[in-house]
Scaffold this motif. Sequence first.
Motif, PDB file in Angstrom:
ATOM      1  N   SER A 111     -10.419  -6.651  59.143  1.00 14.03           N
ATOM      2  CA  SER A 111     -10.405  -8.077  59.453  1.00 14.03           C
ATOM      3  C   SER A 111      -9.951  -8.271  60.892  1.00 14.03           C
ATOM      4  CB  SER A 111      -9.455  -8.828  58.509  1.00 14.03           C
ATOM      5  OG  SER A 111      -9.348 -10.191  58.892  1.00 14.03           O
ATOM      6  N   THR A 112     -10.538  -9.265  61.559  1.00 10.96           N
ATOM      7  CA  THR A 112     -10.083  -9.665  62.891  1.00 10.96           C
ATOM      8  C   THR A 112      -9.762 -11.154  62.920  1.00 10.96           C
ATOM      9  OG1 THR A 112     -12.352 -10.057  63.641  1.00 10.96           O
ATOM     10  CG2 THR A 112     -11.449  -7.854  64.015  1.00 10.96           C
ATOM     11  N   GLU A 113      -9.641 -11.753  61.752  1.00 12.45           N
ATOM     12  CA  GLU A 113      -9.404 -13.192  61.661  1.00 12.45           C
ATOM     13  C   GLU A 113      -8.049 -13.553  62.282  1.00 12.45           C
ATOM     14  OE1 GLU A 113      -9.308 -16.764  58.296  1.00 12.45           O
ATOM     15  OE2 GLU A 113      -9.841 -14.713  57.734  1.00 12.45           O
ATOM     16  N   GLY A 114      -8.056 -14.516  63.172  1.00 15.25           N
ATOM     17  CA  GLY A 114      -6.827 -14.967  63.809  1.00 15.25           C
ATOM     18  C   GLY A 114      -6.440 -14.146  65.021  1.00 15.25           C
ATOM     19  N   PRO A 172      -3.461 -11.413  62.832  1.00 14.78           N
ATOM     20  CA  PRO A 172      -3.458 -12.662  63.610  1.00 14.78           C
ATOM     21  C   PRO A 172      -2.437 -12.603  64.745  1.00 14.78           C
ATOM     22  CG  PRO A 172      -3.527 -13.145  61.262  1.00 14.78           C
ATOM     23  CD  PRO A 172      -3.305 -11.662  61.381  1.00 14.78           C
ATOM     24  N   GLY A 173      -2.856 -13.109  65.906  1.00 17.50           N
ATOM     25  CA  GLY A 173      -1.974 -13.137  67.059  1.00 17.50           C
ATOM     26  C   GLY A 173      -2.078 -11.929  67.957  1.00 17.50           C
ATOM     27  N   ALA A 174      -2.811 -10.891  67.525  1.00 15.92           N
ATOM     28  CA  ALA A 174      -3.032  -9.720  68.381  1.00 15.92           C
ATOM     29  C   ALA A 174      -4.170 -10.006  69.348  1.00 15.92           C
ATOM     30  CB  ALA A 174      -3.348  -8.496  67.530  1.00 15.92           C
ATOM     31  N   ARG A 175      -4.177  -9.294  70.499  1.00 13.61           N
ATOM     32  CA  ARG A 175      -5.219  -9.473  71.506  1.00 13.61           C
ATOM     33  C   ARG A 175      -5.799  -8.125  71.901  1.00 13.61           C
ATOM     34  NH1 ARG A 175      -3.946 -11.230  76.360  1.00 13.61           N
ATOM     35  NH2 ARG A 175      -1.680 -10.947  76.235  1.00 13.61           N
ATOM     36  N   VAL A 176      -7.123  -8.059  71.944  1.00  9.92           N
ATOM     37  CA  VAL A 176      -7.819  -6.827  72.320  1.00  9.92           C
ATOM     38  C   VAL A 176      -8.794  -7.176  73.441  1.00  9.92           C
ATOM     39  CG1 VAL A 176      -9.299  -4.950  71.537  1.00  9.92           C
ATOM     40  CG2 VAL A 176      -7.612  -5.939  69.965  1.00  9.92           C
ATOM     41  N   THR A 177      -8.632  -6.524  74.575  1.00 11.71           N
ATOM     42  CA  THR A 177      -9.525  -6.786  75.714  1.00 11.71           C
ATOM     43  C   THR A 177     -10.016  -5.466  76.305  1.00 11.71           C
ATOM     44  OG1 THR A 177      -7.658  -6.887  77.265  1.00 11.71           O
ATOM     45  CG2 THR A 177      -8.390  -8.953  76.288  1.00 11.71           C
ATOM     46  N   ARG A 178     -11.310  -5.416  76.572  1.00  3.95           N
ATOM     47  CA  ARG A 178     -11.936  -4.258  77.226  1.00  3.95           C
ATOM     48  C   ARG A 178     -11.490  -2.932  76.600  1.00  3.95           C
ATOM     49  NH1 ARG A 178      -9.946  -7.545  80.915  1.00  3.95           N
ATOM     50  NH2 ARG A 178      -8.221  -6.102  81.359  1.00  3.95           N
ATOM     51  N   SER A 179     -11.501  -2.890  75.278  1.00  4.45           N
ATOM     52  CA  SER A 179     -10.980  -1.711  74.573  1.00  4.45           C
ATOM     53  C   SER A 179     -11.912  -1.295  73.448  1.00  4.45           C
ATOM     54  CB  SER A 179      -9.581  -2.001  74.007  1.00  4.45           C
ATOM     55  OG  SER A 179      -8.661  -2.257  75.049  1.00  4.45           O
ATOM     56  N   ARG A 180     -11.706  -0.080  72.977  1.00  2.53           N
ATOM     57  CA  ARG A 180     -12.483   0.465  71.854  1.00  2.53           C
ATOM     58  C   ARG A 180     -11.507   0.902  70.764  1.00  2.53           C
ATOM     59  NH1 ARG A 180     -15.399   5.659  70.724  1.00  2.53           N
ATOM     60  NH2 ARG A 180     -17.386   5.103  69.742  1.00  2.53           N
ATOM     61  N   ILE A 181     -11.705   0.372  69.568  1.00  2.00           N
ATOM     62  CA  ILE A 181     -10.846   0.720  68.438  1.00  2.00           C
ATOM     63  C   ILE A 181     -11.725   1.278  67.337  1.00  2.00           C
ATOM     64  CG2 ILE A 181      -9.172  -0.105  66.744  1.00  2.00           C
ATOM     65  CD1 ILE A 181      -8.424  -2.313  68.665  1.00  2.00           C
ATOM     66  N   ALA A 222      -7.704   1.852  61.268  1.00  2.00           N
ATOM     67  CA  ALA A 222      -6.580   1.574  62.155  1.00  2.00           C
ATOM     68  C   ALA A 222      -6.082   0.167  61.880  1.00  2.00           C
ATOM     69  CB  ALA A 222      -6.993   1.720  63.622  1.00  2.00           C
ATOM     70  N   ILE A 223      -4.850  -0.092  62.297  1.00  2.00           N
ATOM     71  CA  ILE A 223      -4.273  -1.420  62.138  1.00  2.00           C
ATOM     72  C   ILE A 223      -3.522  -1.774  63.419  1.00  2.00           C
ATOM     73  CG2 ILE A 223      -2.238  -0.455  60.975  1.00  2.00           C
ATOM     74  CD1 ILE A 223      -2.067  -3.082  59.374  1.00  2.00           C
ATOM     75  N   ILE A 224      -3.729  -3.011  63.878  1.00  2.00           N
ATOM     76  CA  ILE A 224      -3.074  -3.523  65.073  1.00  2.00           C
ATOM     77  C   ILE A 224      -2.212  -4.706  64.648  1.00  2.00           C
ATOM     78  CG2 ILE A 224      -3.365  -4.361  67.422  1.00  2.00           C
ATOM     79  CD1 ILE A 224      -4.621  -1.591  66.930  1.00  2.00           C
ATOM     80  N   GLY A 225      -0.911  -4.637  64.905  1.00  2.00           N
ATOM     81  CA  GLY A 225       0.015  -5.632  64.401  1.00  2.00           C
ATOM     82  C   GLY A 225       0.017  -6.935  65.183  1.00  2.00           C
ATOM     83  N   THR A 226       0.571  -7.954  64.557  1.00  2.00           N
ATOM     84  CA  THR A 226       0.694  -9.279  65.149  1.00  2.00           C
ATOM     85  C   THR A 226       1.404  -9.225  66.499  1.00  2.00           C
ATOM     86  OG1 THR A 226       0.776 -10.316  62.974  1.00  2.00           O
ATOM     87  CG2 THR A 226       1.675 -11.571  64.806  1.00  2.00           C
ATOM     88  N   GLY A 227       0.846  -9.935  67.471  1.00  2.00           N
ATOM     89  CA  GLY A 227       1.481 -10.037  68.779  1.00  2.00           C
ATOM     90  C   GLY A 227       1.250  -8.850  69.687  1.00  2.00           C
ATOM     91  N   SER A 228       0.535  -7.827  69.217  1.00  2.00           N
ATOM     92  CA  SER A 228       0.285  -6.655  70.055  1.00  2.00           C
ATOM     93  C   SER A 228      -0.882  -6.909  71.002  1.00  2.00           C
ATOM     94  CB  SER A 228       0.002  -5.424  69.190  1.00  2.00           C
ATOM     95  OG  SER A 228       1.184  -5.002  68.540  1.00  2.00           O
ATOM     96  N   VAL A 229      -0.852  -6.208  72.135  1.00  2.00           N
ATOM     97  CA  VAL A 229      -1.886  -6.344  73.159  1.00  2.00           C
ATOM     98  C   VAL A 229      -2.494  -4.962  73.412  1.00  2.00           C
ATOM     99  CG1 VAL A 229      -2.387  -6.919  75.553  1.00  2.00           C
ATOM    100  CG2 VAL A 229      -0.742  -8.297  74.249  1.00  2.00           C
ATOM    101  N   ILE A 230      -3.808  -4.873  73.231  1.00  2.00           N
ATOM    102  CA  ILE A 230      -4.548  -3.637  73.504  1.00  2.00           C
ATOM    103  C   ILE A 230      -5.499  -3.950  74.653  1.00  2.00           C
ATOM    104  CG2 ILE A 230      -5.925  -1.782  72.514  1.00  2.00           C
ATOM    105  CD1 ILE A 230      -3.297  -2.266  71.021  1.00  2.00           C
ATOM    106  N   SER A 231      -5.301  -3.287  75.795  1.00  2.00           N
ATOM    107  CA  SER A 231      -6.073  -3.632  76.983  1.00  2.00           C
ATOM    108  C   SER A 231      -6.543  -2.374  77.700  1.00  2.00           C
ATOM    109  CB  SER A 231      -5.204  -4.481  77.928  1.00  2.00           C
ATOM    110  OG  SER A 231      -5.885  -4.783  79.110  1.00  2.00           O
ATOM    111  N   ASP A 232      -7.858  -2.310  77.980  1.00  2.00           N
ATOM    112  CA  ASP A 232      -8.442  -1.159  78.677  1.00  2.00           C
ATOM    113  C   ASP A 232      -8.004   0.151  78.014  1.00  2.00           C
ATOM    114  OD1 ASP A 232      -9.741  -2.567  80.981  1.00  2.00           O
ATOM    115  OD2 ASP A 232      -7.658  -3.191  81.317  1.00  2.00           O
TER     116      ASP A 232
END
Length: 356
Positions: free
Chosen positions: A241-244, A261-270, A274-284
Motif C-alpha cells: 500500500s502507498t495510501e497516504g 502514511p506520511g512517508a515520502r519517496v522521491t527519485r528512488s527505487r524500492i 519492504a516497509i517504509i515507516g510513517t514520517g520517513s524520507v527516501i530520496s535518491d
Amino acid sequence: MKALVLAGGAGTRLRPITHTSAKQLVPVANKPVLFYGLEAIAEAGITEVGIIVGDTEEEIRAAVGDGSRFGIDVTYIRQSEPLGLAHAVLVAHRFLGDDDFVMYLGDNFIVGGIAGLVEEFRADRPDAQILLTRVPDPTSFGVAELDGDGRVVALEEKPEYPKSDLALVGVYLFTRAVHEAVRSIRPSWRGELEITHAIQWLIDQQRDVRSTTIRGYWKDTGNVTDMLEVNRTVLESVEPSTEGAHVDGESEIIGRVLIEPGARVTRSRIVGPAIIGTGSVISDAYVGPFTSISQNCRIEDSEIEYSIVLRGASIDGVRRVEASLIGHDVEVTPAPRSPSAHRLVLGDHSKVQISS
C-alpha cells in the motif's frame, strides 16, 4: 487460564542495541517482537497476562501499557535478577495462583500462533506440555529425549552431546503442579533455576508431561542473524500500500511494498517485500527486498537491503548497506577521504599504471 510472558533479561546477544533498548521491543516489520506474542496470547482467548520485567521495566510498561490495545489485562511482575525461567515462575506465583497457564518467552516468534496448542492443553490438561522443533545445532537449546511412543523421558539444558535434535521452543503450558517442581530444584551450573530441570522433576515424579513437535516457523530472536531472518519471513506477507504516502513520478515501487502514511519517496527505487515507516524520507536511494525502515528515518543517496533500520536513524551518501540492524537515531555517513600518496622509486623507461 492465564499467561506469563518473560520480558526481562539483558539481551546480551543483541548488544549494543540492547544497551539502550529492551530486546523484546526490537521491531520486526516495524512492530516489536513482544507484540506478536501478546497478540498470539489474545487470539488464544487468554486475557489475564503477567509480564515478567527487569531493568527495562519502564520501557516495557511504556510500550505495552495496561494491555487494552491487545484485548488483554496486564499485570507487571518484577524479577530482581534474571535467575532463570523457573525462577520467573516462582516470583509470579501470587499472580498465577492455582490456575493453568502458558509461559511465553517474549523474544520468541512463532508463525501461526498458539491457539491450537492452548485448545489441546485445555482438553487434556497434562501437568506440563512443551513445544518442540527440530534444529540443526541442538547444543544451544534445551533438548528433549522421547521414547518410542513419543513421550518425554528426559530433558537437558544446552547439552554438549545432545541425545536428539528436538529443541524446546519458548512456549510451555503448565498446571499448578509446576509450582512444586520449581520449589524442588536447585540452581544449575549457570546459577539459574532452569525450567528444563523443573519439567524433568515432573517426569521423575511420574507426572504427565507431553510434547508437541511443530513443523511451522519458529525463531528465538536473540541475535541479529535470527532477527533479520524473522523480519524477512514477516515481510513476505506484508500487504502492499502507498495510501497516504507521497511517492513522486520519478520513483519506482516494485513488489510487496508498504509505504505508511506520511512517508515520502522521491527519485528512488524500492523493491519489496519492504516497509517504509510513517514520517520517513527516501530520496535518491535504493531500498531492496526484506528491509524494514521504521518511523522518521532518512535514507538519501544510499542503497540498503535485507536490513532493519530503527526509529529516527539516517543513512546518507553510503554506497551499500546490507544484512544490518541499525539502532535508534543512528547516523551513517561516508568516512572522510584521507589524503593519500604513492611513493615510487622507478627505473629508467618504466611504465606504471596507478588507480586514482
